[in-house]
Design a protein around this motif. Structure first.
Motif, PDB file in Angstrom:
ATOM      1  N   LEU A  80      32.089  -9.420  13.278  1.00  0.00           N
ATOM      2  CA  LEU A  80      33.465  -9.932  13.213  1.00  0.00           C
ATOM      3  C   LEU A  80      34.000  -9.889  11.792  1.00  0.00           C
ATOM      4  CD1 LEU A  80      35.901 -11.497  14.467  1.00  0.00           C
ATOM      5  CD2 LEU A  80      34.679 -13.610  13.859  1.00  0.00           C
ATOM      6  N   LEU A  81      35.164  -9.280  11.617  1.00  0.00           N
ATOM      7  CA  LEU A  81      35.854  -9.315  10.330  1.00  0.00           C
ATOM      8  C   LEU A  81      36.946 -10.369  10.418  1.00  0.00           C
ATOM      9  CD1 LEU A  81      35.992  -7.751   7.538  1.00  0.00           C
ATOM     10  CD2 LEU A  81      38.042  -6.674   8.489  1.00  0.00           C
ATOM     11  N   GLU A 102      46.761  -2.674   3.846  1.00  0.00           N
ATOM     12  CA  GLU A 102      45.382  -2.546   4.315  1.00  0.00           C
ATOM     13  C   GLU A 102      45.304  -2.293   5.816  1.00  0.00           C
ATOM     14  OE1 GLU A 102      42.368  -2.658   2.714  1.00  0.00           O
ATOM     15  OE2 GLU A 102      43.437  -2.652   0.799  1.00  0.00           O
ATOM     16  N   ASN A 103      46.363  -2.643   6.541  1.00  0.00           N
ATOM     17  CA  ASN A 103      46.294  -2.604   8.000  1.00  0.00           C
ATOM     18  C   ASN A 103      45.982  -1.231   8.596  1.00  0.00           C
ATOM     19  OD1 ASN A 103      46.561  -5.318   8.471  1.00  0.00           O
ATOM     20  ND2 ASN A 103      48.788  -5.271   8.645  1.00  0.00           N
ATOM     21  N   PRO A 104      46.539  -0.125   8.073  1.00  0.00           N
ATOM     22  CA  PRO A 104      46.188   1.174   8.657  1.00  0.00           C
ATOM     23  C   PRO A 104      44.688   1.450   8.659  1.00  0.00           C
ATOM     24  CG  PRO A 104      48.133   1.392   7.291  1.00  0.00           C
ATOM     25  CD  PRO A 104      47.597   0.007   7.056  1.00  0.00           C
ATOM     26  N   ALA A 105      43.998   1.094   7.585  1.00  0.00           N
ATOM     27  CA  ALA A 105      42.546   1.310   7.516  1.00  0.00           C
ATOM     28  C   ALA A 105      41.825   0.430   8.529  1.00  0.00           C
ATOM     29  CB  ALA A 105      42.035   1.021   6.103  1.00  0.00           C
ATOM     30  N   LEU A 106      42.324  -0.789   8.713  1.00  0.00           N
ATOM     31  CA  LEU A 106      41.701  -1.684   9.692  1.00  0.00           C
ATOM     32  C   LEU A 106      41.920  -1.183  11.115  1.00  0.00           C
ATOM     33  CD1 LEU A 106      42.504  -5.257   8.266  1.00  0.00           C
ATOM     34  CD2 LEU A 106      40.425  -3.895   8.004  1.00  0.00           C
ATOM     35  N   VAL A 107      43.125  -0.682  11.382  1.00  0.00           N
ATOM     36  CA  VAL A 107      43.425  -0.131  12.712  1.00  0.00           C
ATOM     37  C   VAL A 107      42.479   1.029  13.020  1.00  0.00           C
ATOM     38  CG1 VAL A 107      45.142   1.129  14.065  1.00  0.00           C
ATOM     39  CG2 VAL A 107      45.832  -0.878  12.744  1.00  0.00           C
ATOM     40  N   LYS A 108      42.280   1.892  12.036  1.00  0.00           N
ATOM     41  CA  LYS A 108      41.392   3.039  12.214  1.00  0.00           C
ATOM     42  C   LYS A 108      39.953   2.585  12.457  1.00  0.00           C
ATOM     43  CE  LYS A 108      39.990   7.337   9.930  1.00  0.00           C
ATOM     44  NZ  LYS A 108      40.153   8.177   8.706  1.00  0.00           N
ATOM     45  N   ALA A 109      39.493   1.613  11.679  1.00  0.00           N
ATOM     46  CA  ALA A 109      38.124   1.126  11.830  1.00  0.00           C
ATOM     47  C   ALA A 109      37.931   0.436  13.178  1.00  0.00           C
ATOM     48  CB  ALA A 109      37.791   0.161  10.694  1.00  0.00           C
ATOM     49  N   TYR A 110      38.936  -0.317  13.586  1.00  0.00           N
ATOM     50  CA  TYR A 110      38.847  -1.028  14.864  1.00  0.00           C
ATOM     51  C   TYR A 110      38.736  -0.042  16.018  1.00  0.00           C
ATOM     52  CZ  TYR A 110      39.852  -4.562  18.429  1.00  0.00           C
ATOM     53  OH  TYR A 110      39.773  -5.404  19.520  1.00  0.00           O
ATOM     54  N   ALA A 111      39.532   1.019  15.977  1.00  0.00           N
ATOM     55  CA  ALA A 111      39.491   2.030  17.042  1.00  0.00           C
ATOM     56  C   ALA A 111      38.138   2.732  17.088  1.00  0.00           C
ATOM     57  CB  ALA A 111      40.613   3.045  16.826  1.00  0.00           C
ATOM     58  N   ALA A 164      38.678   2.124   2.553  1.00  0.00           N
ATOM     59  CA  ALA A 164      37.547   2.899   3.070  1.00  0.00           C
ATOM     60  C   ALA A 164      36.246   2.113   3.053  1.00  0.00           C
ATOM     61  CB  ALA A 164      37.387   4.186   2.256  1.00  0.00           C
ATOM     62  N   GLN A 165      36.200   1.007   2.309  1.00  0.00           N
ATOM     63  CA  GLN A 165      34.972   0.207   2.261  1.00  0.00           C
ATOM     64  C   GLN A 165      34.634  -0.371   3.634  1.00  0.00           C
ATOM     65  OE1 GLN A 165      35.952  -2.667  -0.778  1.00  0.00           O
ATOM     66  NE2 GLN A 165      35.114  -1.402  -2.420  1.00  0.00           N
ATOM     67  N   VAL A 166      35.661  -0.702   4.417  1.00  0.00           N
ATOM     68  CA  VAL A 166      35.418  -1.242   5.758  1.00  0.00           C
ATOM     69  C   VAL A 166      34.684  -0.206   6.599  1.00  0.00           C
ATOM     70  CG1 VAL A 166      36.481  -2.116   7.873  1.00  0.00           C
ATOM     71  CG2 VAL A 166      37.444  -2.726   5.648  1.00  0.00           C
ATOM     72  N   ASP A 167      35.215   1.021   6.612  1.00  0.00           N
ATOM     73  CA  ASP A 167      34.592   2.094   7.393  1.00  0.00           C
ATOM     74  C   ASP A 167      33.187   2.391   6.894  1.00  0.00           C
ATOM     75  OD1 ASP A 167      34.950   4.334   9.429  1.00  0.00           O
ATOM     76  OD2 ASP A 167      34.407   5.471   7.628  1.00  0.00           O
ATOM     77  N   ILE A 200      26.242  -0.066   9.269  1.00  0.00           N
ATOM     78  CA  ILE A 200      25.758  -0.985  10.292  1.00  0.00           C
ATOM     79  C   ILE A 200      25.424  -0.264  11.597  1.00  0.00           C
ATOM     80  CG2 ILE A 200      26.492  -2.861  11.849  1.00  0.00           C
ATOM     81  CD1 ILE A 200      28.074  -3.995   9.458  1.00  0.00           C
ATOM     82  N   PHE A 201      26.340   0.598  12.021  1.00  0.00           N
ATOM     83  CA  PHE A 201      26.181   1.233  13.329  1.00  0.00           C
ATOM     84  C   PHE A 201      25.540   2.622  13.259  1.00  0.00           C
ATOM     85  CE2 PHE A 201      29.829  -1.702  13.984  1.00  0.00           C
ATOM     86  CZ  PHE A 201      29.259  -2.486  14.978  1.00  0.00           C
TER      87      PHE A 201
END
Length: 371
Positions: A259-260, A274-283, A359-362, A368-369
């Motif tokens: 969970l982020l 930051e939201n575009p990167a989060l949207v991409k990571a979430y998808a 990009a750090q989120v991705d 992790i995965f």
């Protein structure tokens, strides 16, 4: 990079009453510079203040009161178009205001002017010399990298070494200057650059009692308290807030998933960026067990703006808020002092990363995965 330092006289600044906190700047300008007006910008009473005065026979004076030492920016009105003219901002001098008479002497520019009669500003100059030296190395690296492909290829490695050396320098500064007002800035630099809060607290414990008791010292103590609570390896501090449909959502609801927790607001430009990167990571990782919980620092009269931002940015994950702005109870619990701020929680409820950007989120989720 940041910059900062101290003075024995500062201890008076931090404890005396408002009547005694009167500053006096006496400026003297060389014959080669003849602006008609001088401006000074500084923070006072929680607001930004701009004072002005006329240059008479090559001299000018600023007087006033400040509760604590604050940096002031001094500008000459070269263009005679006023404070807002950006041409006048190219030549600036930062002077820390304190309850003494400060002399500012310049021959050909503010940047090269001398500040006399203030130990605080002497200390500031020493601190700036250290910080600027580190920044100069970074700029040289960038300039060389622009022409040398080998340097560009290894740029991140070079920057990592520079950042490591910078951290060493700022740690040394705090140890060598335990009474320095700017040691607080050095500690802030260390916190902002990922140094373990427990190590920063050890350095904080070594500064003078007067500095700890100052406004900046008290704030630093609070920052360290919350940074220790939310340090990597600690358990998540659970909370419950209502979602966009006024239904309660708890962080406990996400156990078993990564969970982020993302603190943001509709009015926060960097957050929206930051939201575009989060949207991409979430998808990419939702089906693998990744979730995001958005916590908005919008207030009650911004509810519609909050909902619109969610729709406009295409945020498909759960969003909650108590609509109390900066007094959001989860935000207060986590000691949030700027947004965007986020915390990555593992399936067992342990904090495993903080303040991931872009990009750090991705990159972290790939790790992790094993993607």
């Amino acid at each position: 990079m940041k910059t900062n330092l101290l003075i024995p006289a500062l201890l008076c600044v931090l404890t005396v009453n408002a009547q005694q906190n009167s500053f006096n700047i006496q400026g003297k300008v060389g014959n080669s510079i003849l602006p008609k007006k001088v401006y000074m910008q500084y923070a006072s009473g929680g607001a930004t203040r701009v004072d002005s005065t006329f240059l008479i026979n090559g001299s000018f004076t600023f007087k006033g009161k400040v509760e604590n030492p604050v940096p002031a920016r001094i500008y000459f009105d070269y263009s005679q178009k006023g404070f807002s003219d950006m041409e006048n901002r190219k030549d600036v001098k930062i002077v820390y205001l304190e309850p003494v008479t400060i002399r500012l002497e310049t021959i050909d520019s503010l940047k090269k002017s001398k500040v006399i009669g203030s130990e605080l500003n002497d200390d500031f100059n020493k601190y700036m010399f250290m910080s600027d030296s580190l920044r100069s190395v970074e700029m040289d690296l960038r300039r060389v990298g622009a022409k040398d492909a080998t340097v560009r290829t290894n740029f991140r490695t070079h920057m990592a070494k520079l950042e490591a050396n910078s951290i060493i320098a700022f740690k040394k500064y705090v140890r060598d200057n335990p009474t320095s007002f700017f040691s607080i800035d050095a500690l802030t630099y260390l916190i902002n650059n990922g140094v373990n809060p427990a190590e920063v607290e050890t350095l904080f414990d070594g500064i003078s009692a007067d500095l700890k008791a100052s406004t900046a010292g008290t704030q630093m103590k609070r920052t360290l308290h919350f940074d220790k609570l939310t340090a990597v390896g600690n358990p998540v501090m659970d909370f419950t807030q209502n979602d966009v449909n006024d239904k309660p959502v708890s962080t406990k609801d996400f156990r078993g998933k990564y969970l982020l927790i993302d603190f943001w607001a509709s009015w926060c430009g960097p957050c929206r960026g930051e939201n575009p990167a989060l949207v991409k990571a979430y998808a990419a990782y939702k089906e693998k067990g990744f979730e995001i919980l958005g916590v908005s620092l919008d207030d009650a009269n911004k509810r519609d703006a909050w909902l619109k931002a969610i729709a406009d940015d295409g945020l498909p994950w759960t969003q909650v808020s108590d609509l109390k702005g900066w007094k959001n109870e989860a935000s207060v619990m986590y000691g949030i002092r700027s947004i965007p701020s986020n915390f990555l929680i593992d399936p067992d409820g342990k904090i495993i990363a903080r303040n991931l950007r872009g990009a750090q989120v991705d990159a972290k989720l790939k790790e992790i995965f094993h993607n």
